[in-house]
Design a protein around this motif. Structure first.
Motif, short mmCIF file in Angstrom:
data_model
loop_
_atom_site.label_atom_id
_atom_site.label_comp_id
_atom_site.label_asym_id
_atom_site.label_seq_id
_atom_site.Cartn_x
_atom_site.Cartn_y
_atom_site.Cartn_z
N ALA A 139 44.64 69.43 55.49
CA ALA A 139 44.09 68.83 54.28
C ALA A 139 43.98 69.85 53.14
O ALA A 139 42.92 70.08 52.60
N SER A 196 45.88 81.41 49.73
CA SER A 196 45.10 80.18 49.76
C SER A 196 43.61 80.47 49.88
O SER A 196 43.18 81.37 50.60
N LEU A 197 42.83 79.70 49.14
CA LEU A 197 41.37 79.75 49.27
C LEU A 197 40.83 78.38 49.70
O LEU A 197 39.63 78.13 49.61
N GLY A 198 41.74 77.51 50.17
CA GLY A 198 41.29 76.17 50.60
C GLY A 198 41.33 75.15 49.48
O GLY A 198 40.43 74.35 49.31
N TRP A 229 43.66 68.59 48.19
CA TRP A 229 43.21 67.44 48.97
C TRP A 229 41.76 67.10 48.60
O TRP A 229 40.89 66.90 49.45
N ASN A 243 37.51 71.91 44.21
CA ASN A 243 38.42 73.01 44.54
C ASN A 243 37.69 74.35 44.56
O ASN A 243 36.61 74.47 43.99
N PRO A 244 38.29 75.39 45.17
CA PRO A 244 37.78 76.75 44.99
C PRO A 244 37.68 77.05 43.49
O PRO A 244 38.52 76.56 42.72
N THR A 245 36.68 77.84 43.11
CA THR A 245 36.38 78.18 41.71
C THR A 245 35.97 76.95 40.90
O THR A 245 35.87 77.02 39.68
N GLY A 246 35.72 75.84 41.58
CA GLY A 246 35.14 74.67 40.92
C GLY A 246 36.01 74.00 39.88
O GLY A 246 35.50 73.30 39.01
N ALA A 302 39.96 84.87 41.15
CA ALA A 302 39.70 84.61 42.58
C ALA A 302 40.97 84.76 43.42
O ALA A 302 40.94 85.38 44.49
N ALA A 316 42.04 88.34 43.71
CA ALA A 316 41.15 89.03 44.66
C ALA A 316 41.60 88.73 46.09
O ALA A 316 41.74 89.63 46.93
N ARG A 317 41.85 87.46 46.36
CA ARG A 317 42.27 87.04 47.71
C ARG A 317 43.56 87.75 48.12
O ARG A 317 43.75 88.08 49.28
N ALA A 367 39.96 63.00 55.64
CA ALA A 367 39.43 64.35 55.57
C ALA A 367 38.04 64.38 54.94
O ALA A 367 37.80 65.05 53.95
N TRP A 408 34.69 68.22 55.61
CA TRP A 408 36.04 68.74 55.85
C TRP A 408 36.33 69.89 54.87
O TRP A 408 37.39 69.96 54.23
N PRO A 421 37.03 73.84 53.75
CA PRO A 421 37.97 74.81 54.31
C PRO A 421 37.27 75.87 55.18
O PRO A 421 36.12 76.22 54.94
N LEU A 459 38.20 79.75 56.12
CA LEU A 459 39.14 80.83 55.76
C LEU A 459 38.96 82.03 56.68
O LEU A 459 37.84 82.34 57.07
N ARG A 518 33.62 77.21 53.92
CA ARG A 518 33.28 77.16 52.50
C ARG A 518 32.51 75.88 52.14
O ARG A 518 33.05 74.96 51.51
N GLN A 567 32.30 73.92 48.61
CA GLN A 567 33.28 72.96 48.10
C GLN A 567 32.87 71.51 48.35
O GLN A 567 33.66 70.59 48.12
N LEU A 627 34.78 89.88 45.87
CA LEU A 627 36.04 90.64 45.82
C LEU A 627 37.07 90.11 46.82
O LEU A 627 38.22 90.54 46.83
N GLN A 628 36.66 89.16 47.66
CA GLN A 628 37.60 88.43 48.50
C GLN A 628 37.92 87.05 47.92
O GLN A 628 38.59 86.25 48.56
N GLY A 629 37.36 86.75 46.72
CA GLY A 629 37.65 85.48 46.07
C GLY A 629 36.67 84.36 46.41
O GLY A 629 36.93 83.19 46.12
N HIS A 639 27.57 77.48 46.03
CA HIS A 639 28.18 78.27 44.95
C HIS A 639 27.22 79.33 44.43
O HIS A 639 26.04 79.05 44.18
#
Lengths: 406, 406
Positions: free
Chosen positions: A53, A72-74, A77, A103-106, A142, A145-146, B53, B77, B79, B81, B99, B102, B339-341, B377
Motif C-alpha cells: 500500500a 521511500s518514507l511510506g 496510497w 503522506n510523509p511530511t504532511g 526529508a 535526509a532519508r 489498507a 495501515w 508505514p 520503515l 509511522r 500518518q 536527520l533520518q527524515g 507529528h
C-alpha cells in the motif's frame, strides 16, 4: 521498471531519457515515455491489488530501474473519503476528497520527491536544491535526509514558518529569499555550477511529475478503475495536474480504464490567476501574471508556471475549466472541511471552494461524481515565525557571502 | 463483526459487553472477548492480505457489528520503515519505526477514536467528552465531526496550543483546565449527568483499547506474521501498550503468529515515572506518582494510569522492562530521527531514546529485532499559544458558569 524515453508535450519530439532538464527547446514539457505494451503483458488489476500500500505498487510506471535506488518514507496510497452530507447539499452523485495530508511530511509533495530523490540516488548525485513556496521544501529535506544526501532549500520570506522549521529539522540548509519563488529559482540556477547543486525545482527534471502521477493511478484503482466526471486540483506550478492527467492517459492506453477522461479543473487564488485568465480569454498561450497580489503565499501562487501551455491544453482537451476563489472563500471552505473532520490546507480548501463555484456556474452538474484533493495539513500554515537563525538573501551572491560568514 | 463479551484483566470475571465503564470493581481493566474459534474459521492470511489498507481490514476483531456504524477518516495501515544506518550503529538485527503520525489528525489516537466513536454511533449517543494531554482531544474532535456528534474536550493549561487549535477547527467545544489531566477527567465526571456527556477518557469504555489494538495486528502482518523481539512504546495511560499486547495474544490464539510474544518495554519521561518506578522496585501494584515535575506535558505524563496493574503484568510476563528518559535525551532523539527524515513527536522520540538506553544496559542485545512507534507529528508540539478565545476552568462549576456567560 522500464527504461524510459522522453517526449515533448508540445512538439512531440522524442529524446532519450535524460535527467537535467524538464523543458524542451520549443517550450513544451518533457514527459517520461514507457513501453506500455510490455507493461500491459505483466499487469493485471488482480496482480496490482495484491501489492503493498504505497505508491511504489505502480513501479513499472515509475522511472526507477533498481529497487535499491528507491528512497521511500511510506508515501502514497492515501485514503479517499466520501462526504454524503455534502453530496446532498450540492446534489452530487459522489463527492470524494483524497487525503494527501496523510503522506510523509504532511503533503502530496512527498510523492514527487520520493521519485526525484530516487532518480538522484540512481545517478550518484549528492546535493539537491529546490525553490519552494512551502511543502516542496520540507519534502525535499526529508527525502534527502532519508537518502543521506545534502539538501538546500530556498523559500520566499513569507513562506509558512512551520515549513521552514520542518526543513531545518530534516537537516536541510535553509535560506529565505527576499523575493518570490522565481527569485529563489534564479538563486539556485546562478549557484548550481559552483555548489554542485542539482536543481529539483518544478519542470527541472522528470521525476516530480512522475511521482505526482501516482495520485492519478491511485484514484483510478481506489474508485474501482472507474474515473470521476470531474477532478478539481489546486494549480500553482501545475505538475500535480499534469501528473494526474498523464496517469489517466497511461491507464487508458493500458486498458485499465475506459471511456472519457475526467474534466480537469484548475483552482487558483484571486490575485495570481494566470491559468484562469488564459482559460477565460481563450488565449492560446499562458501570459505570466506579473505582480501577484495575494495576501500571503499559498502553494498556488506561481505567476508563470513553466509548463503553462500544457496545463491549458489539458483543461481544454478534457472539457474542463479554471476557477478563481478568494482567500475568504478558502477560509470558509477550510471551516466546512474542518467540521467534516478534515484538516485542510488552503490549497486543499481551494478545491472545495472551487467546487461550490462550479456548482453555481453549472460547470459541474447535479448527479456528477467529483474528486477533490486535500494537498496538505492545515496546521502547517499557522502563522508561526520562521526561526531567526535562518539566513536571508536576495540572490546567490548574498547567500554565498552569508554562508562564508556563518 | 462479532458480538462481544468483556473479561476483567485482573479477576478474570466475564460480563456481557457493556459500554459505560472500563474498570471492574476489583480494579482490573475490562477487555473485549471475541469468539476466536469462529474467526479462525473465516480468516486466513491470504484473505486478509486482499482487504483495504485501513485498520478496518481486521473488522472481525473490532467490536462494531454493523458496517454502517463505522466512523472512518482513513486511519491505520501506517508505514513501517527500516533504518539500516542505525541498525549498524546499534548493532541490531532490525530497527523499525511504525509511522503513526500518518494517521488522520497526525497521531495514533485516531485509531482509538475511530472505534470509540463508532461504538457511540451504534448506540445513538450524540455527545462525547474527553480529558486529554493533547492528541486525544483533536482525535475525538475530528471523529465526532465526521459522525455529526458534539465533542467536548478538556485539556490542561499546558497542552500544546496547536492541538487546541486543531480541536477548535473540528468544531469541538474546547476548555482548558487549570490542573492536570485527572482534574480534566474529574470535571467531565462531575458534569456528565447534567450535560449528557459520554466520557470517552482512558479506560472509561472498551473502544479505544480495541482501536489501538490494530497497531499490533498491523505490525504482525506488515512484518510477515513474524513479531519482533522487542517493542518499545511510550506509556502514559497505557492503553496503546495494552492494545498491542492484546492484539498479539489474539493473533497467537488464532494461530496467525507463533513463538514468544515480543518483550514489551514502556518508556516514560523523568519527572513522571510511575511504571518505571514500580518495575524497578518490584512493586506488585503501581503507586500513583504524586506531583509530576516534567517541564511541559507530553502524552506520557499520566501520574496514575487507570489500568496500571495490567501494564506491569504485561511488562513482566513478556520479560520486558520500563525505562525513563530525560527531556534532553528526547530532544537528541528527535534530532536523530529528523536527520533520518522522520517528524517525531516527543513521545515517539522517547522510544528511540529509550532504545539507546536499552542497548547500553544490555536489555536489548546485539542482533535483536526492535520495533519503535512514532506516535505523532513533531510540529504539533511547537509552542504555539492556545487561542485566547478558549475558556479556562478549574472545575465543572466554573465551566458551566463561563458557558452560560458566553
Amino acid at each position: 521498471m522500464v527504461e524510459g524515453q522522453l517526449v515533448c508535450s508540445n512538439c512531440s519530439s522524442n529524446v532519450p531519457f535524460h535527467h537535467e532538464d524538464g523543458i524542451c527547446s520549443c517550450g513544451g514539457a518533457f514527459l517520461v515515455v514507457y513501453d506500455l505494451e510490455r507493461i500491459q503483458r505483466v499487469w493485471s488489476k488482480e496482480e496490482i491489488a495484491r501489492r503493498s500500500a504505497t505508491m511504489w505498487r505502480y513501479k513499472e510506471l515509475l522511472p526507477i530501474q533498481r529497487e535499491n535506488d528507491i528512497v521511500s518514507l511510506g508515501e502514497g496510497w492515501t485514503p479517499v473519503l466520501r462526504f454524503p452530507e455534502w453530496e446532498k447539499k450540492l446534489s452530487l452523485g459522489r463527492l470524494w476528497v483524497k487525503r494527501e495530508e496523510q503522506n510523509p511530511t504532511g503533503s502530496f509533495k512527498a510523492r514527487g520527491f520520493s521519485v526525484a530523490v530516487s532518480l538522484l540516488k540512481s545517478r550518484g548525485i549528492r546535493r539537491a536544491a529546490v525553490p519552494s513556496n512551502g511543502n516542496a521544501a520540507s519534502a525535499l529535506a526529508a527525502y534527502a535526509a532519508r537518502a543521506g544526501m545534502e539538501a538546500f532549500v530556498f523559500v520566499p520570506m513569507d513562506c509558512p514558518g512551520m515549513i521552514v522549521e520542518e526543513a531545518l529539522r530534516y537537516g536541510a540548509e535553509t535560506c529565505r529569499v527576499d523575493g518570490l519563488i522565481h527569485d529563489a529559482g534564479k538563486l539556485i540556477e546562478d549557484g548550481k555550477q559552483k555548489e554542485g547543486w542539482f536543481n529539483v525545482g518544478t519542470a527541472k527534471e522528470p521525476g516530480r511529475v512522475e511521482g505526482k502521477k501516482t495520485m492519478g493511478l491511485e484514484l483510478a484503482e481506489q474508485l474501482g478503475w472507474k474515473v470521476p466526471h470531474v477532478i478539481v486540483y489546486p494549480t500553482g506550478g501545475g505538475s500535480g495536474l499534469i501528473g494526474i492527467w498523464k496517469a489517466l492517459c497511461e491507464l487508458k492506453e493500458l486498458g485499465m480504464i475506459e471511456g472519457d477522461l475526467p474534466r480537469f479543473v484548475s483552482v487558483q487564488e484571486t490575485g495570481c490567476t494566470p491559468v484562469v485568465d488564459a482559460m477565460h480569454s481563450g488565449a492560446e498561450r499562458l501570459v505570466p501574471y506579473g505582480e501577484s497580489t495575494t495576501a500571503s503565499p499559498i502553494g498556488v501562487r506561481v505567476p508563470n508556471p513553466p509548463a503553462g501551455d500544457l496545463i491549458l491544453s489539458i483543461l481544454r482537451e478534457t472539457g474542463g475549466t479554471a476557477v478563481a476563489v478568494t482567500r475568504e472563500e478558502i477560509r470558509l471552505a477550510q471551516r466546512a472541511m474542518g467540521l467534516q473532520g478534515i484538516s485542510a490546507s488552503p490549497e486543499g480548501a481551494a478545491t472545495w471552494a472551487g467546487l461550490i463555484r462550479l456548482r453555481e456556474s453549472g460547470d459541474v452538474q447535479a448527479g456528477e461524481r467529483v474528486l477533490l484533493f486535500n494537498t496538505a495539513h492545515a496546521l502547517k500554515y499557522l502563522p508561526w515565525p520562521a526561526p531567526a537563525s535562518v539566513p536571508v538573501a536576495r540572490n546567490y551572491q548574498e547567500f554565498a557571502v552569508n554562508r562564508n560568514k556563518g
